[in-house]
Write a protein that holds these residues in place. Structure first.
Motif, PDB file in Angstrom:
ATOM      1  N   ALA A  68      77.985  72.194  64.288  1.00 36.31           N
ATOM      2  CA  ALA A  68      76.847  71.811  63.943  1.00 36.31           C
ATOM      3  C   ALA A  68      75.744  72.038  65.069  1.00 36.31           C
ATOM      4  O   ALA A  68      76.253  71.203  66.314  1.00 36.31           O
ATOM      5  CB  ALA A  68      76.615  70.544  63.166  1.00 36.31           C
ATOM      6  N   SER A  69      74.790  72.459  65.485  1.00 39.53           N
ATOM      7  CA  SER A  69      73.719  72.415  66.192  1.00 39.53           C
ATOM      8  C   SER A  69      73.407  70.849  66.258  1.00 39.53           C
ATOM      9  O   SER A  69      73.357  70.140  65.544  1.00 39.53           O
ATOM     10  CB  SER A  69      72.521  73.103  66.023  1.00 39.53           C
ATOM     11  N   MET A  70      72.733  70.489  67.497  1.00 37.88           N
ATOM     12  CA  MET A  70      72.193  69.183  67.921  1.00 37.88           C
ATOM     13  C   MET A  70      71.293  68.930  66.707  1.00 37.88           C
ATOM     14  O   MET A  70      71.073  67.676  66.342  1.00 37.88           O
ATOM     15  CB  MET A  70      71.723  69.039  69.248  1.00 37.88           C
ATOM     16  N   PHE A  71      70.402  69.903  66.285  1.00 37.34           N
ATOM     17  CA  PHE A  71      69.248  69.812  65.698  1.00 37.34           C
ATOM     18  C   PHE A  71      69.700  69.447  64.274  1.00 37.34           C
ATOM     19  O   PHE A  71      69.287  68.454  63.403  1.00 37.34           O
ATOM     20  CB  PHE A  71      68.361  70.870  65.538  1.00 37.34           C
ATOM     21  N   ASP A  72      70.826  70.230  63.533  1.00 35.45           N
ATOM     22  CA  ASP A  72      71.335  69.860  62.366  1.00 35.45           C
ATOM     23  C   ASP A  72      72.046  68.516  62.231  1.00 35.45           C
ATOM     24  O   ASP A  72      71.884  67.867  61.141  1.00 35.45           O
ATOM     25  CB  ASP A  72      72.367  70.955  62.146  1.00 35.45           C
ATOM     26  N   MET A  73      72.723  68.141  63.460  1.00 35.87           N
ATOM     27  CA  MET A  73      73.262  66.860  63.614  1.00 35.87           C
ATOM     28  C   MET A  73      72.268  65.673  63.394  1.00 35.87           C
ATOM     29  O   MET A  73      72.485  64.570  62.726  1.00 35.87           O
ATOM     30  CB  MET A  73      74.190  66.721  64.851  1.00 35.87           C
ATOM     31  N   GLN A  74      71.287  65.828  64.038  1.00 41.87           N
ATOM     32  CA  GLN A  74      70.087  64.776  64.126  1.00 41.87           C
ATOM     33  C   GLN A  74      69.565  64.638  62.722  1.00 41.87           C
ATOM     34  O   GLN A  74      69.300  63.774  62.094  1.00 41.87           O
ATOM     35  CB  GLN A  74      69.015  65.183  65.103  1.00 41.87           C
ATOM     36  N   HIS A  75      69.486  65.770  62.097  1.00 40.47           N
ATOM     37  CA  HIS A  75      68.919  65.762  60.433  1.00 40.47           C
ATOM     38  C   HIS A  75      69.761  65.248  59.764  1.00 40.47           C
ATOM     39  O   HIS A  75      69.600  64.363  59.031  1.00 40.47           O
ATOM     40  CB  HIS A  75      68.685  67.367  60.134  1.00 40.47           C
ATOM     41  N   MET A  76      71.241  65.337  59.957  1.00 34.05           N
ATOM     42  CA  MET A  76      72.173  64.723  59.301  1.00 34.05           C
ATOM     43  C   MET A  76      72.294  63.442  59.225  1.00 34.05           C
ATOM     44  O   MET A  76      72.277  62.668  58.167  1.00 34.05           O
ATOM     45  CB  MET A  76      73.708  65.423  59.412  1.00 34.05           C
ATOM     46  N   GLU A 205      61.493  65.164  66.429  1.00 36.82           N
ATOM     47  CA  GLU A 205      60.597  63.956  67.121  1.00 36.82           C
ATOM     48  C   GLU A 205      59.927  63.268  66.001  1.00 36.82           C
ATOM     49  O   GLU A 205      59.469  64.026  64.910  1.00 36.82           O
ATOM     50  CB  GLU A 205      59.995  64.531  68.268  1.00 36.82           C
ATOM     51  N   TYR A 206      59.457  62.132  66.382  1.00 34.54           N
ATOM     52  CA  TYR A 206      58.415  61.533  65.790  1.00 34.54           C
ATOM     53  C   TYR A 206      57.435  60.966  66.878  1.00 34.54           C
ATOM     54  O   TYR A 206      57.658  60.356  67.602  1.00 34.54           O
ATOM     55  CB  TYR A 206      59.020  60.162  65.026  1.00 34.54           C
ATOM     56  N   VAL A 207      56.126  61.348  66.406  1.00 32.68           N
ATOM     57  CA  VAL A 207      55.041  61.224  67.612  1.00 32.68           C
ATOM     58  C   VAL A 207      54.294  60.015  66.656  1.00 32.68           C
ATOM     59  O   VAL A 207      53.589  60.190  65.685  1.00 32.68           O
ATOM     60  CB  VAL A 207      54.036  62.195  67.587  1.00 32.68           C
ATOM     61  N   ALA A 208      54.421  58.686  67.609  1.00 34.94           N
ATOM     62  CA  ALA A 208      53.754  57.478  66.975  1.00 34.94           C
ATOM     63  C   ALA A 208      52.508  57.229  67.842  1.00 34.94           C
ATOM     64  O   ALA A 208      52.414  57.151  68.951  1.00 34.94           O
ATOM     65  CB  ALA A 208      54.721  56.351  66.751  1.00 34.94           C
ATOM     66  N   LYS A 209      51.337  56.901  66.820  1.00 34.79           N
ATOM     67  CA  LYS A 209      50.095  56.486  67.378  1.00 34.79           C
ATOM     68  C   LYS A 209      50.107  55.163  66.945  1.00 34.79           C
ATOM     69  O   LYS A 209      50.186  54.727  65.910  1.00 34.79           O
ATOM     70  CB  LYS A 209      48.695  57.152  67.048  1.00 34.79           C
ATOM     71  N   GLU A 220      49.964  56.395  72.419  1.00 34.66           N
ATOM     72  CA  GLU A 220      50.807  57.545  71.783  1.00 34.66           C
ATOM     73  C   GLU A 220      52.316  57.655  72.390  1.00 34.66           C
ATOM     74  O   GLU A 220      52.415  57.713  73.632  1.00 34.66           O
ATOM     75  CB  GLU A 220      50.249  58.583  71.598  1.00 34.66           C
ATOM     76  N   VAL A 221      53.263  57.667  71.453  1.00 30.03           N
ATOM     77  CA  VAL A 221      54.922  57.684  72.227  1.00 30.03           C
ATOM     78  C   VAL A 221      55.500  58.321  71.371  1.00 30.03           C
ATOM     79  O   VAL A 221      55.452  58.484  69.982  1.00 30.03           O
ATOM     80  CB  VAL A 221      55.385  56.427  72.228  1.00 30.03           C
ATOM     81  N   THR A 222      56.580  59.220  71.885  1.00 32.04           N
ATOM     82  CA  THR A 222      57.090  60.271  71.174  1.00 32.04           C
ATOM     83  C   THR A 222      58.711  59.801  71.163  1.00 32.04           C
ATOM     84  O   THR A 222      59.249  59.378  72.032  1.00 32.04           O
ATOM     85  CB  THR A 222      57.325  61.745  71.946  1.00 32.04           C
ATOM     86  N   ILE A 223      59.152  59.632  70.131  1.00 31.19           N
ATOM     87  CA  ILE A 223      60.461  59.206  69.698  1.00 31.19           C
ATOM     88  C   ILE A 223      61.460  60.197  69.669  1.00 31.19           C
ATOM     89  O   ILE A 223      61.311  61.234  68.431  1.00 31.19           O
ATOM     90  CB  ILE A 223      60.528  58.199  68.383  1.00 31.19           C
ATOM     91  N   ASP A 224      62.480  60.393  70.529  1.00 29.24           N
ATOM     92  CA  ASP A 224      63.529  61.561  70.410  1.00 29.24           C
ATOM     93  C   ASP A 224      64.624  61.109  71.341  1.00 29.24           C
ATOM     94  O   ASP A 224      64.683  59.891  71.726  1.00 29.24           O
ATOM     95  CB  ASP A 224      63.024  62.975  70.663  1.00 29.24           C
ATOM     96  N   GLY A 225      65.547  61.905  71.316  1.00 26.51           N
ATOM     97  CA  GLY A 225      66.529  61.595  72.327  1.00 26.51           C
ATOM     98  C   GLY A 225      67.966  60.950  71.419  1.00 26.51           C
ATOM     99  O   GLY A 225      67.863  60.429  70.613  1.00 26.51           O
ATOM    100  N   VAL A 226      69.065  60.767  72.301  1.00 28.87           N
ATOM    101  CA  VAL A 226      70.203  60.481  71.474  1.00 28.87           C
ATOM    102  C   VAL A 226      70.218  59.110  71.193  1.00 28.87           C
ATOM    103  O   VAL A 226      70.618  58.704  70.279  1.00 28.87           O
ATOM    104  CB  VAL A 226      71.541  60.702  72.606  1.00 28.87           C
ATOM    105  N   ARG A 227      69.801  58.227  72.171  1.00 28.09           N
ATOM    106  CA  ARG A 227      69.891  56.715  71.794  1.00 28.09           C
ATOM    107  C   ARG A 227      68.693  56.393  70.777  1.00 28.09           C
ATOM    108  O   ARG A 227      68.823  55.521  69.811  1.00 28.09           O
ATOM    109  CB  ARG A 227      69.286  55.937  73.126  1.00 28.09           C
TER     110      ARG A 227
END
Length: 231
Positions: A68-76, A205-209, A220-227
């Motif tokens: 699985a790619s990182m993207f598919d793993m994140q979605h899963m 990602e999720y961009v939160a305002k 505005e903050v972008t939520i992404d990354g492993v943690r």
């Protein structure tokens, strides 16, 4: 008294990049404990190992770190967390005024950001290199070793073949060392083109305002990354 198995519901999702349909169950408390213990420490590799184990178990081996790619793993993982814990995720963001703001996002709020021009084929002049996106296992290697050699190894792993006018070289276990040697012998300008492939990959990602409750500033903050994803 003998332990008894509880019936767990089964859900279906389609992985966004491989387009593979996957059936999965929610994770159990005993599986969540492994992740909580990993998150309590400072080693991100422990977190990725825990996620790898949980995803593989909950999908009955259909989604693994190696396929699985990182993207598919994140979605899963978002789908698993939504069905196992809650579809709402809480985040804490510290403003420059040092106030700690609590934010909430729904798993459906996370979207893939595509970078225009991202291409799976890279023209290096005499050579054309065909790429694949890194798997979750590839990312795990970076967190485990965290050296320049590990980065080079991951880049080489993601090169599926090298094409010239004379030949096509496939990346196999027998030729892997040749791909690593190829990286060492290209120019810095050519290497930057390979780096650009990774820096322009899709990002979930999720961009939160929000308005900071401490100073009233609009933020505005972008939520992404492993943690962020696997906590």
């Amino acid at each position: 008294m003998a332990a008894f198995e509880t019936d767990l519901p089964t859900f279906t999702t389609i992985l966004p990049f491989s387009k593979k349909e996957v059936k999965f169950r929610p994770f159990r408390v005993k599986e969540e404990k492994v992740l909580l213990m990993a998150n309590a420490g400072d080693n991100i590799k422990d977190v990725t190992d825990a996620v790898e184990h949980i995803v593989e178990a909950c999908t009955n081996g259909a989604v693994t770190a190696s396929n699985a790619s990182m993207f598919d793993m994140q979605h899963m993982w978002l789908m698993l967390r939504g069905k196992s814990v809650s579809e709402e995720l809480d985040f804490y963001v510290t403003c420059v005024c040092e106030h700690r703001n609590e934010l909430t996002a729904n798993v459906e709020d996370f979207k893939f950001r595509q970078t225009p021009g991202h291409c799976m084929t890279i023209d290096l002049g005499h050579y054309t290199v065909e790429m694949r996106h890194p798997t979750f296992e590839d990312y795990g290697m970076l967190y485990e070793i965290n050296t320049v050699d590990a980065v080079m190894e991951v880049i080489a792993n993601c090169m599926t073949r090298i094409v010239t006018v004379e030949e096509v070289k496939l990346n196999t276990p027998d030729t892997a060392s040749e791909f690593r040697e190829f990286l060492d012998n290209i120019t810095p300008a050519q290497f930057k083109k390979l780096e650009a492939f990774f820096s322009t990959m899709p990002v979930l990602e999720y961009v939160a305002k929000y308005t900071c409750k401490g100073c009233g500033a609009e933020k505005e903050v972008t939520i992404d990354g492993v943690r962020s994803f696997f906590a």
